[in-house]
Design a protein around this motif. Structure first.
Motif, PDB file in Angstrom:
ATOM      1  N   GLY A   1     -33.340 -31.060 -61.043  1.00  0.00           N
ATOM      2  CA  GLY A   1     -32.093 -30.827 -60.330  1.00  0.00           C
ATOM      3  C   GLY A   1     -32.206 -31.284 -58.894  1.00  0.00           C
ATOM      4  N   LYS A   2     -31.563 -30.564 -57.987  1.00  0.00           N
ATOM      5  CA  LYS A   2     -31.556 -30.911 -56.564  1.00  0.00           C
ATOM      6  C   LYS A   2     -32.365 -29.886 -55.775  1.00  0.00           C
ATOM      7  CE  LYS A   2     -27.058 -30.676 -56.300  1.00  0.00           C
ATOM      8  NZ  LYS A   2     -26.639 -30.469 -57.699  1.00  0.00           N
ATOM      9  N   LEU A   3     -32.891 -30.338 -54.642  1.00  0.00           N
ATOM     10  CA  LEU A   3     -33.591 -29.437 -53.731  1.00  0.00           C
ATOM     11  C   LEU A   3     -32.679 -29.091 -52.565  1.00  0.00           C
ATOM     12  CD1 LEU A   3     -37.099 -31.162 -53.629  1.00  0.00           C
ATOM     13  CD2 LEU A   3     -36.554 -28.946 -54.667  1.00  0.00           C
ATOM     14  N   PRO A   4     -32.804 -27.906 -51.985  1.00  0.00           N
ATOM     15  CA  PRO A   4     -31.974 -27.558 -50.827  1.00  0.00           C
ATOM     16  C   PRO A   4     -32.401 -28.365 -49.608  1.00  0.00           C
ATOM     17  CG  PRO A   4     -33.646 -25.873 -51.187  1.00  0.00           C
ATOM     18  CD  PRO A   4     -33.754 -26.822 -52.346  1.00  0.00           C
ATOM     19  N   ASP A   5     -31.471 -28.569 -48.681  1.00  0.00           N
ATOM     20  CA  ASP A   5     -31.812 -29.294 -47.456  1.00  0.00           C
ATOM     21  C   ASP A   5     -32.079 -28.342 -46.296  1.00  0.00           C
ATOM     22  OD1 ASP A   5     -29.290 -28.343 -46.989  1.00  0.00           O
ATOM     23  OD2 ASP A   5     -28.342 -30.293 -46.738  1.00  0.00           O
ATOM     24  N   GLN A   6     -32.126 -27.049 -46.590  1.00  0.00           N
ATOM     25  CA  GLN A   6     -32.425 -26.038 -45.577  1.00  0.00           C
ATOM     26  C   GLN A   6     -33.043 -24.829 -46.268  1.00  0.00           C
ATOM     27  OE1 GLN A   6     -28.955 -23.724 -44.184  1.00  0.00           O
ATOM     28  NE2 GLN A   6     -27.689 -24.956 -45.570  1.00  0.00           N
ATOM     29  N   LEU A   7     -33.739 -23.996 -45.486  1.00  0.00           N
ATOM     30  CA  LEU A   7     -34.245 -22.752 -46.051  1.00  0.00           C
ATOM     31  C   LEU A   7     -33.064 -21.891 -46.479  1.00  0.00           C
ATOM     32  CD1 LEU A   7     -37.110 -21.672 -43.604  1.00  0.00           C
ATOM     33  CD2 LEU A   7     -37.325 -22.857 -45.797  1.00  0.00           C
ATOM     34  N   GLY A   8     -33.236 -21.168 -47.577  1.00  0.00           N
ATOM     35  CA  GLY A   8     -32.155 -20.331 -48.081  1.00  0.00           C
ATOM     36  C   GLY A   8     -32.404 -18.861 -47.809  1.00  0.00           C
ATOM     37  N   ILE A   9     -31.701 -18.038 -48.554  1.00  0.00           N
ATOM     38  CA  ILE A   9     -31.874 -16.586 -48.496  1.00  0.00           C
ATOM     39  C   ILE A   9     -32.293 -16.128 -49.886  1.00  0.00           C
ATOM     40  CG2 ILE A   9     -30.707 -14.360 -48.219  1.00  0.00           C
ATOM     41  CD1 ILE A   9     -28.999 -15.654 -46.060  1.00  0.00           C
ATOM     42  N   ALA A  10     -33.390 -15.388 -49.946  1.00  0.00           N
ATOM     43  CA  ALA A  10     -33.914 -14.939 -51.230  1.00  0.00           C
ATOM     44  C   ALA A  10     -33.292 -13.611 -51.633  1.00  0.00           C
ATOM     45  CB  ALA A  10     -35.432 -14.804 -51.162  1.00  0.00           C
TER      46      ALA A  10
ATOM     47  N   ASP B   1     -45.784 -35.248 -48.141  1.00  0.00           N
ATOM     48  CA  ASP B   1     -45.213 -36.155 -47.143  1.00  0.00           C
ATOM     49  C   ASP B   1     -43.780 -36.577 -47.461  1.00  0.00           C
ATOM     50  OD1 ASP B   1     -45.834 -37.655 -49.334  1.00  0.00           O
ATOM     51  OD2 ASP B   1     -46.891 -39.243 -48.257  1.00  0.00           O
ATOM     52  N   ASP B   2     -43.203 -36.004 -48.526  1.00  0.00           N
ATOM     53  CA  ASP B   2     -41.820 -36.314 -48.896  1.00  0.00           C
ATOM     54  C   ASP B   2     -40.870 -35.580 -47.945  1.00  0.00           C
ATOM     55  OD1 ASP B   2     -39.234 -36.369 -50.189  1.00  0.00           O
ATOM     56  OD2 ASP B   2     -40.270 -36.861 -52.056  1.00  0.00           O
ATOM     57  N   PRO B   3     -39.900 -36.291 -47.363  1.00  0.00           N
ATOM     58  CA  PRO B   3     -38.962 -35.633 -46.436  1.00  0.00           C
ATOM     59  C   PRO B   3     -38.135 -34.525 -47.085  1.00  0.00           C
ATOM     60  CG  PRO B   3     -38.251 -37.889 -46.933  1.00  0.00           C
ATOM     61  CD  PRO B   3     -39.635 -37.739 -47.468  1.00  0.00           C
ATOM     62  N   LYS B   4     -38.061 -34.522 -48.429  1.00  0.00           N
ATOM     63  CA  LYS B   4     -37.313 -33.452 -49.109  1.00  0.00           C
ATOM     64  C   LYS B   4     -38.090 -32.135 -49.122  1.00  0.00           C
ATOM     65  CE  LYS B   4     -36.483 -35.658 -53.028  1.00  0.00           C
ATOM     66  NZ  LYS B   4     -36.909 -37.039 -52.786  1.00  0.00           N
ATOM     67  N   TYR B   5     -39.376 -32.194 -48.790  1.00  0.00           N
ATOM     68  CA  TYR B   5     -40.202 -30.992 -48.716  1.00  0.00           C
ATOM     69  C   TYR B   5     -39.921 -30.353 -47.353  1.00  0.00           C
ATOM     70  CZ  TYR B   5     -44.361 -28.217 -50.067  1.00  0.00           C
ATOM     71  OH  TYR B   5     -45.217 -27.211 -50.453  1.00  0.00           O
ATOM     72  N   ILE B   6     -39.111 -29.312 -47.343  1.00  0.00           N
ATOM     73  CA  ILE B   6     -38.649 -28.708 -46.091  1.00  0.00           C
ATOM     74  C   ILE B   6     -39.836 -28.332 -45.209  1.00  0.00           C
ATOM     75  CG2 ILE B   6     -37.404 -26.747 -45.103  1.00  0.00           C
ATOM     76  CD1 ILE B   6     -35.621 -26.756 -47.531  1.00  0.00           C
ATOM     77  N   LYS B   7     -39.755 -28.755 -43.940  1.00  0.00           N
ATOM     78  CA  LYS B   7     -40.867 -28.597 -43.010  1.00  0.00           C
ATOM     79  C   LYS B   7     -41.319 -27.147 -42.877  1.00  0.00           C
ATOM     80  CE  LYS B   7     -40.579 -31.235 -39.481  1.00  0.00           C
ATOM     81  NZ  LYS B   7     -40.180 -31.835 -38.162  1.00  0.00           N
ATOM     82  N   GLN B   8     -40.360 -26.221 -42.763  1.00  0.00           N
ATOM     83  CA  GLN B   8     -40.720 -24.806 -42.588  1.00  0.00           C
ATOM     84  C   GLN B   8     -41.392 -24.234 -43.826  1.00  0.00           C
ATOM     85  OE1 GLN B   8     -37.664 -26.221 -42.093  1.00  0.00           O
ATOM     86  NE2 GLN B   8     -36.422 -24.954 -40.717  1.00  0.00           N
ATOM     87  N   ALA B   9     -41.105 -24.827 -44.997  1.00  0.00           N
ATOM     88  CA  ALA B   9     -41.718 -24.348 -46.241  1.00  0.00           C
ATOM     89  C   ALA B   9     -43.154 -24.847 -46.374  1.00  0.00           C
ATOM     90  CB  ALA B   9     -40.895 -24.789 -47.442  1.00  0.00           C
ATOM     91  N   LYS B  10     -43.386 -26.113 -46.055  1.00  0.00           N
ATOM     92  CA  LYS B  10     -44.735 -26.654 -46.246  1.00  0.00           C
ATOM     93  C   LYS B  10     -45.701 -26.216 -45.160  1.00  0.00           C
ATOM     94  CE  LYS B  10     -43.787 -31.305 -44.345  1.00  0.00           C
ATOM     95  NZ  LYS B  10     -43.700 -32.732 -44.720  1.00  0.00           N
TER      96      LYS B  10
END
Length: 268
Positions: A27-36, A5-14
């Protein structure tokens, strides 16, 4: 800890069915999906160049680079991204209290300071082979596109490709000669289900100036004093690598980090 339920958990990922309800990060978490960017530990010079170029260009486009901090393609891409001031997230298969592989201690610390590291496993969890499957699922979950730079038939990167398809992510693979054993897996992806990757233009992004193979092979000439000493010693006797920490009176992790940078720039 990163809870569901943490807003830092990107919606598309969860939304991905395999995504854990609790994750661990430093460290820091991304605020958007990235490119692998994923691939084999053993790769060709051309694949190394492709990984370096991809890391640099994602940094220039301010797009998170997602990978697994493994030797080979992962390490080359993530190191290049961080060196250009970009952001990268490494997904690991064990607790984040220890660096795995140990040779990437320098990259591990750089990711914590400049990017992030993420795991489904709590501290003190050892890295086990079966956990890399879930690690690969997370790499795909936190990415909108997955690029297999080079992979053999038995490469773990192919499981990341499987998850990309299952999770509805776009899957790309870089083409290589049909005679290159290290690329048989990624070439088969192209034959069956992956789109061709020829640079950022392939995925609809702007490419910066591309590096030539000679740029990576010969380096840019800006060597530190430690790097110059390492090169001098290894040119005289390549077998002396194991003795470098003692000869230079430096920690082993420092030596390994400098060797990785020398390799990235093509000196080794």
């Amino acid at each position: 800890m990163l809870t569901y339920d943490d807003p830092k958990y990107i919606k598309q990922a969860k939304k991905v069915s395999r995504s854990p309800v609790v994750l661990y990060f430093r460290g820091k978490l991304p605020d958007q999906l990235g490119i692998a960017a994923v691939g084999a530990r053993r790769c060709t010079q051309e694949a190394k160049l492709a990984a370096v170029q991809l890391g640099e260009q994602l940094a220039a486009n301010k797009i998170p680079l997602i990978s697994g901090m493994a030797k080979g393609i992962d390490g080359y891409a993530q190191t290049a991204c961080l060196k250009q001031g970009g952001y990268s997230l490494a997904v690991l298969a064990g607790g984040l209290d220890k660096c795995y592989p140990s040779e990437h201690q320098g990259l591990f610390q750089a990711l914590i300071e400049q990017g992030g590291v993420l795991s489904a496993y709590p501290p003190e969890t050892p890295h086990k082979s079966k956990q890399f499957i879930e690690r690969n699922a997370l790499i795909a979950a936190w990415s909108k596109q997955v690029i297999v730079v080079q992979a053999s038939l038995k490469s773990g990167a192919l499981t990341t490709a499987d998850f990309a398809i299952q999770q509805g992510r776009e899957l790309y693979a870089a083409p290589h000669s049909i005679f290159v054993k290290e690329a048989q897996g990624s070439n088969q992806l192209l034959e069956k289900r992956a789109k061709i990757y020829l640079g950022l233009d392939s995925i609809g992004l702007k490419s910066e100036k591309e590096r030539n193979i000679s740029d990576v092979k010969n380096g840019d000439g800006s060597l530190s004093e430690i790097q110059k000493k390492i090169l001098t010693i290894l040119k005289e006797n390549p077998a002396e690598k194991a003795k470098l920490p003692l000869v230079l009176n430096l920690p082993e992790k420092t030596i390994l980090e400098e060797i990785m940078l020398l390799e990235l720039d093509g000196y080794l």
